[in-house]
Write an enzyme that holds these catalytic residues in place. Structure first.
Site, mmCIF file in Angstrom:
data_model
loop_
_atom_site.group_PDB
_atom_site.id
_atom_site.type_symbol
_atom_site.label_atom_id
_atom_site.label_comp_id
_atom_site.label_asym_id
_atom_site.label_seq_id
_atom_site.Cartn_x
_atom_site.Cartn_y
_atom_site.Cartn_z
ATOM 1 C CB SER A 150 -2.560 2.243 -0.448
ATOM 2 O OG SER A 150 -3.206 3.270 -1.175
ATOM 3 C CE1 TYR B 96 2.327 3.520 -2.444
ATOM 4 C CE2 TYR B 96 0.145 3.807 -3.402
ATOM 5 C CZ TYR B 96 0.987 3.816 -2.305
ATOM 6 O OH TYR B 96 0.477 4.108 -1.058
#
Length: 277
Positions: A150, A163
């Site tokens: 990401s 995360y």
């Protein structure tokens, strides 16, 4: 490496496993691989959509297998890889796409939430990589592992700290595995997507205010969201012999958002300025 031609991008006869392949980026990767000739194992715990994607792949004339898999359970990942290898007799491509998060301030996050994030976003990556690499090494034909990280792996992410840490770990793991597995002809890469229009996020984007859309145009040089097929196209490139001398890369697939890094486009004159709202 033969001279570059259109066949170098083909994946004919190759077999790919895509985790979380039933929707969104995973679906885009699975369908893109199939369009370029690959056979695909869709590993997901969403049976309805997993079977739907597998059927769409078979409609292209490729082989496809949906295997129910909860990636937070290592034994299910290992069983899925074993079943995929037994069914197809080979494994050439692994796309580690499983992951997810919800926004929560770190100081409000419980240990249970930490572990859930780590199991889903990082332990699943380790388990799938080890299981798939064992099959690839045993076959002796090399392979490609593509980890979907990401943009949050490459920048701060308030509200998504655990995360983002998992995704940053994925990027580091990618580099290490690109060295450890290179002797076996296995190349390892990561993608760092940013704002991609997936089914889960589509309602959010569809209901975005004019102010939010204007902010997107200020921060993303290409002035639009990415599509799952644009992620899939990079997956195909990395899995094909077109990228045969690339290894250990993390590629931002973000319309230039990482490159802008604080530079914003002025809505008044279109000029780029540093830290302007």
């Amino acid at each position: 490496m033969p001279p570059v031609n259109e066949q170098n991008i083909r994946l004919d006869g190759k077999v790919a496993v895509v985790t979380a392949g039933a929707n969104g980026i995973g679906e885009g990767a699975a369908m893109s691989i199939a369009r370029f000739g690959g056979n695909v194992v869709v590993a997901d715990n969403d049976a309805e959509n997993g079977e739907r994607v597998a059927a769409a792949i078979r409609a292209l004339g490729r082989e496809a297998l949906y295997i129910p898999t909860d990636v937070t359970h290592t034994e299910q990942i290992e069983a899925m890889i074993e079943k995929a290898a037994a069914h197809f007799g080979r494994l050439d491509i692994l796309v580690n796409n499983a992951g997810g998060s919800r926004r929560i301030r770190f100081m409000d996050q419980s240990e249970r939430s930490w572990r859930r994030h780590i199991d889903l976003n990082f332990i699943s990556l380790l388990a799938a990589t080890q299981a798939a690499a064992k099959v690839m090494i045993s076959a002796g034909n090399g392979g490609t592992i593509i980890n979907v990280a990401s943009s949050e792996a490459l920048r701060a992410a308030p509200g998504y700290a655990v995360y983002a840490a998992c995704k940053a770990g994925m990027v580091s793991f990618t580099r290490s595995m690109s060295l450890e597995l290179s002797d076996h002809g296995i190349r390892v890469h990561a993608l760092a997507p940013d704002m991609i229009e997936t089914p889960g996020l589509k309602p959010y984007f569809d209901n975005a205010s004019e102010e939010m859309n204007a902010a997107r145009d200020r921060y993303i040089p290409l002035k639009r969201l990415g599509s799952i097929d644009e992620i899939g196209s990079v997956v195909v490139f990395l899995a094909s012999s077109m990228s045969s001398y690339l290894n250990g890369l993390t590629i931002p697939v973000d319309g230039g958002a990482l490159a802008s890094s604080g530079w914003t486009r002025s809505p008044a004159d279109g000029n780029w300025n540093l830290y302007h709202g």
